[in-house]
Design a protein around this motif. Structure first.
Motif, PDB file in Angstrom:
ATOM      1  N   VAL A   2       0.850  -1.241   0.133  1.00 27.44           N
ATOM      2  CA  VAL A   2       0.138  -0.154   0.119  1.00 27.44           C
ATOM      3  C   VAL A   2       0.990   1.293   0.207  1.00 27.44           C
ATOM      4  N   ALA A   3       1.915   1.340   0.805  1.00 32.67           N
ATOM      5  CA  ALA A   3       2.866   2.467   0.848  1.00 32.67           C
ATOM      6  C   ALA A   3       3.461   2.540  -0.296  1.00 32.67           C
ATOM      7  N   ALA A   4       3.938   1.522  -1.197  1.00 33.18           N
ATOM      8  CA  ALA A   4       4.607   1.555  -2.364  1.00 33.18           C
ATOM      9  C   ALA A   4       3.696   2.361  -3.204  1.00 33.18           C
ATOM     10  N   ALA A   5       2.403   1.778  -3.431  1.00 31.77           N
ATOM     11  CA  ALA A   5       1.556   2.387  -4.517  1.00 31.77           C
ATOM     12  C   ALA A   5       1.318   3.654  -4.352  1.00 31.77           C
ATOM     13  N   VAL A   6       0.939   4.086  -3.088  1.00 33.65           N
ATOM     14  CA  VAL A   6       0.929   5.730  -2.578  1.00 33.65           C
ATOM     15  C   VAL A   6       2.039   6.487  -3.206  1.00 33.65           C
ATOM     16  N   LYS A   7       3.235   5.936  -2.619  1.00 33.43           N
ATOM     17  CA  LYS A   7       4.496   6.614  -3.000  1.00 33.43           C
ATOM     18  C   LYS A   7       4.532   6.683  -4.877  1.00 33.43           C
ATOM     19  N   ALA A   8       4.118   5.677  -5.234  1.00 33.96           N
ATOM     20  CA  ALA A   8       4.285   5.718  -6.876  1.00 33.96           C
ATOM     21  C   ALA A   8       3.238   6.567  -7.477  1.00 33.96           C
ATOM     22  N   GLY A   9       2.102   6.700  -6.658  1.00 33.93           N
ATOM     23  CA  GLY A   9       1.171   7.826  -7.067  1.00 33.93           C
ATOM     24  C   GLY A   9       1.606   9.181  -6.912  1.00 33.93           C
ATOM     25  N   GLY A  10       2.135   9.168  -5.657  1.00 34.92           N
ATOM     26  CA  GLY A  10       2.769  10.653  -5.690  1.00 34.92           C
ATOM     27  C   GLY A  10       3.609  11.035  -6.706  1.00 34.92           C
ATOM     28  N   THR A  11       4.731  10.087  -7.064  1.00 37.64           N
ATOM     29  CA  THR A  11       5.556  10.314  -8.131  1.00 37.64           C
ATOM     30  C   THR A  11       4.476  10.691  -9.468  1.00 37.64           C
ATOM     31  N   LEU A  12       3.611   9.997  -9.725  1.00 37.80           N
ATOM     32  CA  LEU A  12       2.916  10.236 -10.843  1.00 37.80           C
ATOM     33  C   LEU A  12       2.442  11.489 -10.723  1.00 37.80           C
ATOM     34  N   HIS A  19       3.416  14.177  -9.065  1.00 41.75           N
ATOM     35  CA  HIS A  19       4.412  15.188  -9.705  1.00 41.75           C
ATOM     36  C   HIS A  19       4.593  15.307 -10.804  1.00 41.75           C
ATOM     37  N   SER A  20       4.606  14.274 -11.615  1.00 41.79           N
ATOM     38  CA  SER A  20       5.155  14.287 -13.060  1.00 41.79           C
ATOM     39  C   SER A  20       4.073  15.213 -13.835  1.00 41.79           C
ATOM     40  N   LEU A  21       2.713  15.177 -13.355  1.00 42.80           N
ATOM     41  CA  LEU A  21       2.033  16.262 -13.998  1.00 42.80           C
ATOM     42  C   LEU A  21       2.176  17.554 -13.814  1.00 42.80           C
ATOM     43  N   MET A  22       2.744  17.828 -12.773  1.00 48.47           N
ATOM     44  CA  MET A  22       3.332  19.022 -12.402  1.00 48.47           C
ATOM     45  C   MET A  22       4.304  19.710 -13.521  1.00 48.47           C
ATOM     46  N   ALA A  23       5.324  18.579 -13.368  1.00 44.20           N
ATOM     47  CA  ALA A  23       6.441  18.713 -14.687  1.00 44.20           C
ATOM     48  C   ALA A  23       5.849  19.022 -15.855  1.00 44.20           C
ATOM     49  N   LEU A  24       4.840  18.237 -16.335  1.00 45.11           N
ATOM     50  CA  LEU A  24       4.519  18.485 -17.778  1.00 45.11           C
ATOM     51  C   LEU A  24       3.689  19.596 -18.071  1.00 45.11           C
ATOM     52  N   ARG A  25       2.961  20.211 -16.751  1.00 39.85           N
ATOM     53  CA  ARG A  25       2.382  21.414 -16.956  1.00 39.85           C
ATOM     54  C   ARG A  25       3.312  22.668 -17.070  1.00 39.85           C
ATOM     55  N   ILE A  26       4.334  22.638 -16.156  1.00 41.98           N
ATOM     56  CA  ILE A  26       5.506  23.687 -16.229  1.00 41.98           C
ATOM     57  C   ILE A  26       6.192  23.718 -17.624  1.00 41.98           C
ATOM     58  N   PHE A  27       6.357  22.414 -18.142  1.00 41.85           N
ATOM     59  CA  PHE A  27       7.055  22.366 -19.304  1.00 41.85           C
ATOM     60  C   PHE A  27       6.185  23.118 -20.343  1.00 41.85           C
TER      61      PHE A  27
END
Length: 113
Positions: A86-96, A98-106
Protein backbone atom coordinates in the motif's frame (compact mmCIF):
# COMPACT_ATOMS: atom_id res chain seq x y z
CA UNK A 1 20.48 -1.02 9.23
CA UNK A 2 23.59 0.54 7.78
CA UNK A 3 26.82 0.89 9.69
CA UNK A 4 25.67 4.41 10.55
CA UNK A 5 22.30 3.29 11.93
CA UNK A 6 22.41 1.03 14.95
CA UNK A 7 19.58 0.04 17.29
CA UNK A 8 21.73 1.11 20.25
CA UNK A 9 21.68 4.69 18.91
CA UNK A 10 18.15 4.85 20.30
CA UNK A 11 19.60 4.84 23.81
CA UNK A 12 20.64 8.44 23.08
CA UNK A 13 17.03 9.65 22.95
CA UNK A 14 17.00 10.91 26.57
CA UNK A 15 20.15 12.96 25.90
CA UNK A 16 18.62 14.45 22.76
CA UNK A 17 15.40 15.29 24.60
CA UNK A 18 17.40 16.95 27.37
CA UNK A 19 19.33 19.13 24.93
CA UNK A 20 16.08 20.73 23.74
CA UNK A 21 13.80 20.00 26.69
CA UNK A 22 10.77 22.08 25.68
CA UNK A 23 10.73 20.82 22.10
CA UNK A 24 11.59 17.28 23.18
CA UNK A 25 8.74 17.21 25.67
CA UNK A 26 6.28 18.47 23.07
CA UNK A 27 7.49 15.92 20.53
CA UNK A 28 7.22 13.05 23.00
CA UNK A 29 3.69 14.08 24.00
CA UNK A 30 2.74 14.12 20.32
CA UNK A 31 4.44 10.75 19.75
CA UNK A 32 2.77 9.16 22.79
CA UNK A 33 -0.63 10.33 21.58
CA UNK A 34 -0.15 8.00 18.60
CA UNK A 35 0.49 5.08 20.93
CA UNK A 36 -2.63 5.51 23.05
CA UNK A 37 -4.93 2.56 23.47
CA UNK A 38 -8.22 4.47 23.62
CA UNK A 39 -8.24 5.86 20.10
CA UNK A 40 -10.91 5.14 17.52
CA UNK A 41 -8.25 3.48 15.36
CA UNK A 42 -7.06 0.32 17.15
CA UNK A 43 -3.38 0.22 18.09
CA UNK A 44 -2.59 -2.56 15.58
CA UNK A 45 -3.80 -0.36 12.72
CA UNK A 46 -2.01 2.69 14.10
CA UNK A 47 1.19 0.66 13.98
CA UNK A 48 0.52 -0.56 10.44
CA UNK A 49 -0.07 3.06 9.36
CA UNK A 50 3.15 4.07 11.10
CA UNK A 51 4.96 1.28 9.28
CA UNK A 52 3.61 2.44 5.93
CA UNK A 53 4.92 5.94 6.62
CA UNK A 54 8.24 4.53 7.85
CA UNK A 55 8.61 2.53 4.65
CA UNK A 56 8.15 5.65 2.52
CA UNK A 57 10.39 7.85 4.67
CA UNK A 58 12.88 4.97 4.87
CA UNK A 59 13.50 5.51 8.59
CA UNK A 60 15.26 2.34 9.74
CA UNK A 61 14.66 3.16 13.40
CA UNK A 62 10.94 3.67 12.78
CA UNK A 63 10.70 0.44 10.78
CA UNK A 64 12.41 -1.40 13.64
CA UNK A 65 10.23 0.07 16.39
CA UNK A 66 6.91 -0.06 14.56
CA UNK A 67 7.46 -3.59 13.26
CA UNK A 68 7.96 -4.75 16.83
CA UNK A 69 4.95 -2.76 18.06
CA UNK A 70 2.75 -3.95 15.19
CA UNK A 71 3.63 -7.56 15.99
CA UNK A 72 3.08 -6.99 19.71
CA UNK A 73 -0.36 -5.56 18.93
CA UNK A 74 -1.45 -8.50 16.79
CA UNK A 75 -0.33 -7.60 13.27
CA UNK A 76 0.65 -10.53 11.10
CA UNK A 77 3.55 -10.80 8.70
CA UNK A 78 1.02 -10.79 5.85
CA UNK A 79 -0.53 -7.53 7.10
CA UNK A 80 2.91 -5.93 7.27
CA UNK A 81 3.59 -7.09 3.70
CA UNK A 82 0.28 -5.61 2.51
CA UNK A 83 1.06 -2.36 4.33
CA UNK A 84 4.37 -2.25 2.45
CA UNK A 85 2.63 -2.60 -0.90
CA UNK A 86 0.00 0.00 0.00
CA UNK A 87 2.81 2.40 0.93
CA UNK A 88 4.68 1.61 -2.29
CA UNK A 89 1.56 2.24 -4.38
CA UNK A 90 0.85 5.56 -2.66
CA UNK A 91 4.49 6.64 -3.06
CA UNK A 92 4.33 5.72 -6.76
CA UNK A 93 1.06 7.63 -7.06
CA UNK A 94 2.77 10.70 -5.61
CA UNK A 95 5.51 10.35 -8.21
CA UNK A 96 2.91 10.18 -10.97
CA UNK A 97 1.06 13.21 -9.59
CA UNK A 98 4.26 15.25 -9.44
CA UNK A 99 5.09 14.31 -13.02
CA UNK A 100 1.85 16.02 -14.05
CA UNK A 101 3.20 19.23 -12.52
CA UNK A 102 6.41 18.83 -14.53
CA UNK A 103 4.43 18.45 -17.77
CA UNK A 104 2.35 21.56 -16.93
CA UNK A 105 5.51 23.59 -16.21
CA UNK A 106 7.05 22.37 -19.46
CA UNK A 107 3.94 23.45 -21.40
CA UNK A 108 3.81 26.82 -19.64
CA UNK A 109 7.46 27.52 -20.47
CA UNK A 110 6.94 26.38 -24.07
CA UNK A 111 4.00 28.81 -24.48
CA UNK A 112 6.02 31.64 -22.91
CA UNK A 113 8.96 31.10 -25.28
Amino acid sequence: MSQYQRREDLTGIPDLLGLAAKEGSAFMAFHHSMEREDGIIPRKYRELIALGVAFTTQCAYCIDAHTRQARANGATKQEIAEAAFVAAAVKAGGTLAHSLMALRIFDEDEKAA
